[in-house]
Enzyme design. Structure first.
Site, PDB file in Angstrom:
ATOM      1  N   ARG A  91       0.849  -1.191   0.000  1.00  0.00           N
ATOM      2  CA  ARG A  91       0.000   0.000   0.000  1.00  0.00           C
ATOM      3  C   ARG A  91       0.890   1.249   0.000  1.00  0.00           C
ATOM      4  NH1 ARG A  91      -3.650   2.650   4.846  1.00  0.00           N
ATOM      5  NH2 ARG A  91      -4.779   4.112   3.510  1.00  0.00           N
ATOM      6  N   HIS A  92       0.433   2.307  -0.647  1.00  0.00           N
ATOM      7  CA  HIS A  92       1.170   3.565  -0.661  1.00  0.00           C
ATOM      8  C   HIS A  92       1.462   4.050   0.758  1.00  0.00           C
ATOM      9  CE1 HIS A  92      -2.468   5.629   0.626  1.00  0.00           C
ATOM     10  NE2 HIS A  92      -3.120   4.960  -0.308  1.00  0.00           N
ATOM     11  N   GLY A  93       2.385   4.987   0.880  1.00  0.00           N
ATOM     12  CA  GLY A  93       2.738   5.541   2.175  1.00  0.00           C
ATOM     13  C   GLY A  93       1.727   6.549   2.680  1.00  0.00           C
ATOM     14  N   GLY A 359      -0.053  -0.275  -4.590  1.00  0.00           N
ATOM     15  CA  GLY A 359      -1.450   0.094  -4.807  1.00  0.00           C
ATOM     16  C   GLY A 359      -2.063   0.704  -3.569  1.00  0.00           C
ATOM     17  N   ALA A 402       1.565   1.995   4.116  1.00  0.00           N
ATOM     18  CA  ALA A 402       2.704   1.149   3.713  1.00  0.00           C
ATOM     19  C   ALA A 402       2.520  -0.313   4.099  1.00  0.00           C
ATOM     20  CB  ALA A 402       4.017   1.688   4.273  1.00  0.00           C
TER      21      ALA A 402
END
Length: 472
Positions: A91-93, A359, A402
């Site tokens: 997952r994005h930060g 993602g 994240a």
């Protein structure tokens, strides 16, 4: 600062606007960004922040050393075992709130400024010192903490899997990067890559990435999911009922009482906005905001449950299509594992040693659900909050910024090819394979366990919207 990447990617007409916005946003946060080691600086309710939580709350040891790793749980069944492939779905930060959330935060702040009375120290701080620094143009952008989330994760993964994530493999084109098209994901990908090139002082070559929304934003392209769940209020009726139920009403009344305003002023959306003001101040600025004082632990647990209910019914076990929408990602993942296993069997170099896919929470939750992880014996509903305190489906534990789902393929010689799943750098047990050695079962046993999905789970078929003829 990574946000400046957007300046150079923007069309000419928007370069100056993007540059100024980036500078403003960075200035808002740099002064406040610190590493929290003092436990008193951490909100007491931080472990209930759902998908808005910091990665450090899931792995508290990182508060002391953000690059710490624990290789003890990676112990394979024999010394013969060696890693041959790693897929990391990440997952994005940490990001800013969405424009919708920011509007609600601004609305709540205005209500408090114009109506609130009280002598609490924290309330006086909100009224006289705290400023509404969120602007709608921030809309989900990656923040500096999010840059660091991915850089630190990249370094830790090189320490956990030094034979896989290496300079040699990166230069050799054996590490592949795939991302969602959203800026926060692209910039997270750039951050992950930057950590590697900076660590190995690589300046003579650039490493590309692929944007693939079919894989990383499949939920938008699954028509049946969009129509039957995402845009269908009746699909989340339990969420609406809980929002209007006695537990949530008590939380809203307490917030109003703390603020010294009529209870009718505080809707569920505004109660959630207050909670978000606490969560984002902590995630983005690393401060224990005065807004956090509006909630005790019981309040936080109730708001956490409301959020988990939404994720359960929109991304989790609530509807079959939620998980089936991820069929395309499931098959992509297992096809890659099969290719790596086959190349290894033929004594060939594994052509894609590492795959890094970045993602969203909405990417990971349906896939984890499809694989059967974190499934409770009783569904989450609007009426069983009290009995779900020990539930497995808890996004505060599963899905911080994240968050990462790793699958590591091992060749253990006579011990066979084995597969280890990890979530947030901790081992998982494949559902139904609990009698296997720790968390590293035979790869073929994993394939047998998921054979129905491997032989079916067709994205096009599952996501087709069937029009039922009207009855006359």
């Amino acid at each position: 600062m990574l946000l400046l990447f957007e300046t150079f990617q923007s069309p000419n007409g928007y370069i100056m606007l993007s540059f100024l916005l980036s500078c403003f946003i960075i200035l808002c946060c740099v002064h406040h960004h610190v590493t929290l080691k003092d436990e008193e600086a951490i909100p007491l309710i931080s472990k209930y922040f759902n998908t808005k939580g910091r990665y450090e709350e899931v792995n508290p040891y990182l508060r002391q050393d953000i690059l710490a790793v624990n290789r003890s749980f990676l112990q394979p069944p024999s010394s013969q075992c060696r890693e041959i492939h790693l897929t990391a779905i990440i997952r994005h930060g940490t990001r800013y709130p969405t424009a919708k959330n920011i509007k609600e935060m601004q609305q709540l702040h205005n209500i408090v400024l114009n109506n609130s009375i009280g002598e609490h120290t924290w309330l006086r701080e909100i009224l006289t010192q705290w400023t509404m620094w969120y602007i709608e143009d921030m809309d989900g952008r990656l923040v500096q903490k999010g840059v660091e989330d991915l850089k630190h994760l990249a370094i830790r993964l090189t320490r956990l899997f030094p034979s896989m994530i290496s300079e040699e493999k990166l230069r050799g084109g054996l590490i592949r990067f795939i991302t969602s098209s959203k800026d926060r994901c692209v910039n997270s990908t750039l951050s992950f890559k930057a950590a590697l090139t900076e660590m190995w002082a690589i300046r003579d070559v650039e490493f590309g990435y692929e944007v693939n929304d079919a894989l990383m934003r499949f939920f938008e392209q699954c028509t049946r999911f969009v129509q039957e769940v995402d845009k269908n209020q009746s699909a989340v009726i339990d969420v609406q009922k809980f929002k209007q139920g006695p537990e949530m009403m008590r939380v809203q009344e307490k917030i109003a009482e703390h603020l010294g305003i009529p209870s009718s002023f505080i809707t569920y959306d505004l109660a959630e906005a207050a909670f978000f003001l606490c969560t984002y101040e902590f995630a983005v600025k690393a401060i224990n905001s005065p807004w956090c004082q509006l909630f005790d632990e019981d309040d936080a647990k109730i708001i956490e449950y409301a959020s988990d209910l939404r994720e359960f019914w929109k991304r989790g076990y609530g509807h079959d299509i939620n998980s089936k929408s991820s069929c395309i990602l499931f098959h992509d993942l297992f096809s890659r594992l099969a290719k790596a296993a086959n190349e290894n069997k033929l004594r060939q170099q594994v052509s894609e040693a590492v795959t890094v896919q970045i993602g969203h929470a909405d990417t990971l939750l349906p896939l984890l659900t499809l694989l059967g992880f974190f499934k409770d014996t009783v569904s989450l509903t609007s009426t069983n909050y009290a009995s779900q305190t020990q539930r497995s489906f808890r996004t505060s534990h599963m899905m911080p910024y994240a968050a990462n789902f790793l699958l590591v393929l091992y060749d253990c010689g006579e011990g066979g090819i084995r597969l280890q799943p990890l979530l947030n750098e901790k081992p998982l047990i494949f559902p139904g394979l609990t009698d296997q050695q720790v968390s590293m079962p035979l790869y073929e046993d994993v394939r047998k366990h998921y054979r129905d999905l491997l032989n079916g789970c067709d994205f096009e078929a599952e996501c087709q919207l069937f029009n039922i003829p009207a009855e006359f």
